[in-house]
Design a protein around this motif. Structure first.
Motif, PDB file in Angstrom:
ATOM      1  N   TYR A  17       3.048   1.548  -3.377  1.00  0.00           N
ATOM      2  CA  TYR A  17       1.710   1.728  -4.815  1.00  0.00           C
ATOM      3  C   TYR A  17       1.342   3.460  -4.234  1.00  0.00           C
ATOM      4  O   TYR A  17       1.380   4.064  -5.450  1.00  0.00           O
ATOM      5  N   THR A  18       1.361   3.760  -3.291  1.00  0.00           N
ATOM      6  CA  THR A  18       0.797   5.099  -2.897  1.00  0.00           C
ATOM      7  C   THR A  18       1.341   6.225  -3.551  1.00  0.00           C
ATOM      8  O   THR A  18       1.308   6.782  -4.031  1.00  0.00           O
ATOM      9  N   THR A  58      -3.412   5.365 -11.007  1.00  0.00           N
ATOM     10  CA  THR A  58      -2.886   4.661 -10.590  1.00  0.00           C
ATOM     11  C   THR A  58      -1.579   3.881 -10.449  1.00  0.00           C
ATOM     12  O   THR A  58      -0.242   4.693 -10.893  1.00  0.00           O
ATOM     13  N   GLU A  59      -0.957   3.402  -9.618  1.00  0.00           N
ATOM     14  CA  GLU A  59       0.968   2.781  -8.914  1.00  0.00           C
ATOM     15  C   GLU A  59       1.187   2.056 -10.282  1.00  0.00           C
ATOM     16  O   GLU A  59       2.607   2.852 -10.453  1.00  0.00           O
ATOM     17  N   PHE A  94      -5.843   2.637  -6.360  1.00  0.00           N
ATOM     18  CA  PHE A  94      -4.757   0.603  -7.179  1.00  0.00           C
ATOM     19  C   PHE A  94      -5.196   0.220  -8.045  1.00  0.00           C
ATOM     20  O   PHE A  94      -7.002  -0.117  -8.866  1.00  0.00           O
ATOM     21  N   LYS A 130       1.001  -1.265  -0.107  1.00  0.00           N
ATOM     22  CA  LYS A 130       0.134   0.327   0.086  1.00  0.00           C
ATOM     23  C   LYS A 130       0.624   1.319  -0.295  1.00  0.00           C
ATOM     24  O   LYS A 130       0.772   2.760  -1.053  1.00  0.00           O
TER      25      LYS A 130
END
Length: 180
Positions: A25-26, A178-179, A156, A22
């Motif tokens: 990705y953030t 998104t990531e 995500f 998390k």
């Protein structure tokens, strides 16, 4: 699949996402936002204050303030189901409200919709065309219905679904980041 089932599925997936992933990705999502045309060209940014399993917005709020941008956060008006954005100068100006949301104190100055350059819109699931499944109140659809600035959502990659969930009153965002 109906929106209620989509919400539950996404909440479960968000809950089960390992904290390390998390955060990684953030960070990727934040970097994409901070280097986007929409962010760079915007002086006034409207953004919710994240909570729970949502993608963190606090770092973006702090970055915007550091860059000298004006930040406004929403207060929900449950009686009218409308959003009112109030300018904040720090996250300390937010207080708990209904549903456990952090919202700006009501006495803070209001931002008029026409002043806002960029709205970062929360959601749980998104289509490639920008339609979203939110938390079920319709607040952002009402706000976006006559908003003319930039609108971005953060997600995500597993939150992107190809399902025909859009309804006649749904308003898409301009871009989902998104990531990947």
């Amino acid at each position: 699949m109906d929106k209620k089932k989509i919400r539950q599925l996404m909440l479960n997936q968000l809950h089960n996402l390992p904290e390390k992933e998390k955060k990684l990705y953030t960070n990727h999502i934040h970097q994409k936002i901070l280097t986007s045309k929409e962010w760079i060209e915007s002086d006034i940014i409207a953004i919710t204050i994240s909570r729970g399993q949502e993608i963190d917005t606090k770092a973006l709020i702090n970055q915007a303030l550091e860059e000298g941008k004006k930040v406004c956060a929403p207060r929900c008006e449950p009686d009218t189901k409308k959003l009112f954005f109030h300018y904040i100068k720090s996250l300390e100006e937010a207080v708990p409200s209904f549903f456990g949301l952090l919202e700006p104190e009501p006495h803070l100055p209001l931002a008029h919709k026409s002043e806002i350059d960029l709205v970062i819109v929360p959601g749980l699931a998104f289509s490639s065309s920008g339609y979203r499944v939110g938390f079920g109140g319709g607040y952002y659809d009402r706000f976006l219905s006559d908003y003319i600035g930039y609108s971005i959502s953060m997600a995500f990659s597993f939150q992107l679904i190809e399902d025909n969930f859009a309804e006649s009153y749904d308003i898409p965002v301009s871009k989902v980041i998104t990531e990947r």
